[in-house]
Design a protein around this motif. Structure first.
Motif, PDB file in Angstrom:
ATOM      1  N   ARG A  28       0.828  -1.210   0.000  1.00  0.00           N
ATOM      2  CA  ARG A  28       0.000   0.000   0.000  1.00  0.00           C
ATOM      3  C   ARG A  28       0.859   1.255   0.000  1.00  0.00           C
ATOM      4  O   ARG A  28       0.685   2.159  -0.826  1.00  0.00           O
ATOM      5  N   VAL A  29       1.780   1.303   0.941  1.00  0.00           N
ATOM      6  CA  VAL A  29       2.569   2.531   1.091  1.00  0.00           C
ATOM      7  C   VAL A  29       3.506   2.725  -0.103  1.00  0.00           C
ATOM      8  O   VAL A  29       3.738   3.851  -0.552  1.00  0.00           O
ATOM      9  N   PRO A 100       0.851  21.057   3.803  1.00  0.00           N
ATOM     10  CA  PRO A 100       0.717  20.782   2.366  1.00  0.00           C
ATOM     11  C   PRO A 100       1.142  19.367   1.987  1.00  0.00           C
ATOM     12  O   PRO A 100       0.654  18.813   0.992  1.00  0.00           O
ATOM     13  N   HIS A 101       1.983  18.752   2.785  1.00  0.00           N
ATOM     14  CA  HIS A 101       2.444  17.394   2.479  1.00  0.00           C
ATOM     15  C   HIS A 101       1.408  16.354   2.919  1.00  0.00           C
ATOM     16  O   HIS A 101       1.280  15.301   2.275  1.00  0.00           O
ATOM     17  N   MET A 121       4.039   9.095   7.876  1.00  0.00           N
ATOM     18  CA  MET A 121       5.406   8.881   7.398  1.00  0.00           C
ATOM     19  C   MET A 121       5.583   9.431   5.991  1.00  0.00           C
ATOM     20  O   MET A 121       6.562  10.128   5.686  1.00  0.00           O
ATOM     21  N   LEU A 122       4.628   9.149   5.109  1.00  0.00           N
ATOM     22  CA  LEU A 122       4.720   9.647   3.732  1.00  0.00           C
ATOM     23  C   LEU A 122       4.709  11.176   3.701  1.00  0.00           C
ATOM     24  O   LEU A 122       5.440  11.801   2.917  1.00  0.00           O
ATOM     25  N   LEU A 127       8.014  16.112   2.911  1.00  0.00           N
ATOM     26  CA  LEU A 127       8.621  17.363   3.380  1.00  0.00           C
ATOM     27  C   LEU A 127      10.147  17.268   3.346  1.00  0.00           C
ATOM     28  O   LEU A 127      10.829  18.189   2.863  1.00  0.00           O
ATOM     29  N   LEU A 128      10.704  16.165   3.858  1.00  0.00           N
ATOM     30  CA  LEU A 128      12.165  16.007   3.860  1.00  0.00           C
ATOM     31  C   LEU A 128      12.724  16.044   2.434  1.00  0.00           C
ATOM     32  O   LEU A 128      13.747  16.689   2.174  1.00  0.00           O
ATOM     33  N   ALA A 129      12.045  15.360   1.499  1.00  0.00           N
ATOM     34  CA  ALA A 129      12.533  15.292   0.116  1.00  0.00           C
ATOM     35  C   ALA A 129      12.517  16.663  -0.559  1.00  0.00           C
ATOM     36  O   ALA A 129      13.298  16.914  -1.484  1.00  0.00           O
TER      37      ALA A 129
END
Length: 439
Positions: A28-29, A100-101, A121-122, A127-129
């Motif tokens: 799924r993820v 926004p993420h 987590m996604l 945001l990190l990416a």
């Protein structure tokens, strides 16, 4: 769709999306991450293990920051604020940065049902990416092989201690659990195994997938005396190091694995000896054998399984003599409570068993009943409370200035205390508990 205006709205929405809290599996993820085109354009370090993951992530982060790198960290669970799960350049993410993420995940997931952990987590990965970082450090939630974090192919995997926890999901022996943790390894990439006696399944899996195994006691090692310690491994040596700012004997094992991971990545992320010294001296992480100065002395520790409680007991024993030790204890019902209580029991003179604000927790009354079935000492007192803050206030009211108070058993137990603000010896007496008994 309902209107989601703030982070609290989004988190409540995420909690309602999926029928179960934990649903291990990557399909799924991974499908949603693919639609989001989620990837990191910088080195990634993944950290798995039973205990020591959060401490190891914090040490890697501190050293790399001292070396001048723009760091990003994903960790879970949080103690007080959800935003603790994402740190960028050493600072906790702000709610408005995350919003926004969350919306992006929702727009891309379609009819795919995601757990709270997967959805959040996604959003954090997104945001990190997007944040122009030099390195990303990812803490694995449960296990490794089927944990959502494992959708990312890391440049280096770090596996800390391996012990019995989440046995209903990962298996009932160290070998089975080790096999799950080993799932974060990648072919041709370094994997650092910091467990001094790793299960054979971990070593076997490294060989099967063709990972570059760095093993404590074989590829790197450490030594120390009361003043300083040293590390050596594969062409790199650090001598005369101060002990890590994080307290506890187990932190030296964690720090040793951290230095191995950074040495394995030295061509892509070079660090100086000074960055190592400064990072280890400055690292901070609440709730890991955190000693609060004052009278009485207070210790906060998120130890929540037999292995981490054994480490807590050893660290408490090394603190020296205290006439009375008061313990505030709240824990999840699915933990090996007998082993936890047995490990620290000989050091505790007064117990304050507490309910926790989650359905997964054992009640304070259930914890006390379990303790009473084990207890053989006639001089130990116990009582139950409706929450950790009330339990701590009662402990403070009963403690002499020369005593110590230990708060442990769960992230919830410590988190509730930190959320409310630490009461001190002058806090109002609040013994309004469910019941009290002496045994």
């Amino acid at each position: 769709m309902e209107k989601l205006n703030n982070l609290a709205d989004w988190l409540a929405y995420c909690e309602r999306l999926h029928p179960t809290a934990i649903d291990l599996g990557l399909a799924r993820v991974r499908s949603v991450a693919g639609r989001m085109d989620l990837r990191f354009d910088c080195p990634v370090i993944t950290v798995a293990g039973t205990n020591g993951k959060g401490s190891s992530c914090a040490m890697v982060e501190a050293i790399l920051q001292q070396a001048g790198y723009r760091t990003g960290v994903y960790t879970s669970p949080h103690l007080v604020h959800f935003e603790e799960r994402c740190r960028m350049r050493g600072e906790m993410a702000r709610a408005e940065q995350l919003l926004p993420h969350f919306a992006r995940v929702e727009a891309m997931r379609g009819d795919t049902s995601l757990t709270y952990f997967e959805f959040t987590m996604l959003a954090i990965f997104s945001l990190l990416a997007a944040s122009n970082l030099d390195v990303v450090i990812l803490e694995v939630g449960v296990g490794g092989r089927l944990d959502s974090v494992n959708i990312i192919d890391a440049d280096c995997a770090l596996i800390t201690s391996i012990d019995l926890d989440h046995t209903e999901l990962l298996g009932h022996d160290r070998d089975s659990i080790g096999r799950e943790k080993a799932g974060i390894m990648r072919a041709g990439k370094p994997v650092v195994v910091g467990d001094p006696v790793p299960p054979q399944s971990v070593l076997d899996h490294a060989r099967e997938v063709g990972a570059d195994l760095w093993r404590l006691g074989h590829d790197f090692n450490f030594s120390g005396d009361k003043q300083q310690w040293a590390w050596a491994g594969r062409g790199r040596r650090y001598a005369g190091l101060a002990y890590p700012a994080l307290r506890g004997a187990n932190q030296l094992v964690n720090a040793s694995g951290v230095l191995a991971a950074l040495t394995a990545l030295r061509e892509r992320l070079p660090v100086t000896a000074q960055a190592v010294r400064n990072g280890l001296a400055m690292v901070e992480l609440p709730g890991r054998f955190q000693i609060i100065a004052g009278q009485p002395t207070m210790v906060l520790d998120v130890a929540h399984n037999p292995h981490s409680v054994a480490a807590l007991a050893a660290n408490l024993d090394a603190m020296g003599f205290y006439r009375t030790t008061h313990a505030v204890f709240g824990a999840m019902a699915d933990k090996d409570l007998n082993a936890m209580l047995g490990r620290v029991g000989p050091l505790v003179d007064r117990w304050y068993f507490t309910d926790l604000p989650t359905g997964r927790a054992a009640t304070g009354a259930a914890l006390m009943a379990q303790w009473q079935a084990l207890n053989t000492r006639k001089d130990v007192h116990a009582s139950t409370y409706s929450g950790p803050v009330l339990a701590l206030q009662a402990a403070i009211a009963a403690a002499d200035p020369a005593d110590r108070i230990v708060v442990f058993g769960s992230f919830y137990t410590v988190g509730e205390i930190l959320r409310d603000g630490l009461p001190r010896i002058s806090a109002p007496h609040a013994p309004s508990h469910h019941q009290a008994s002496s045994t």
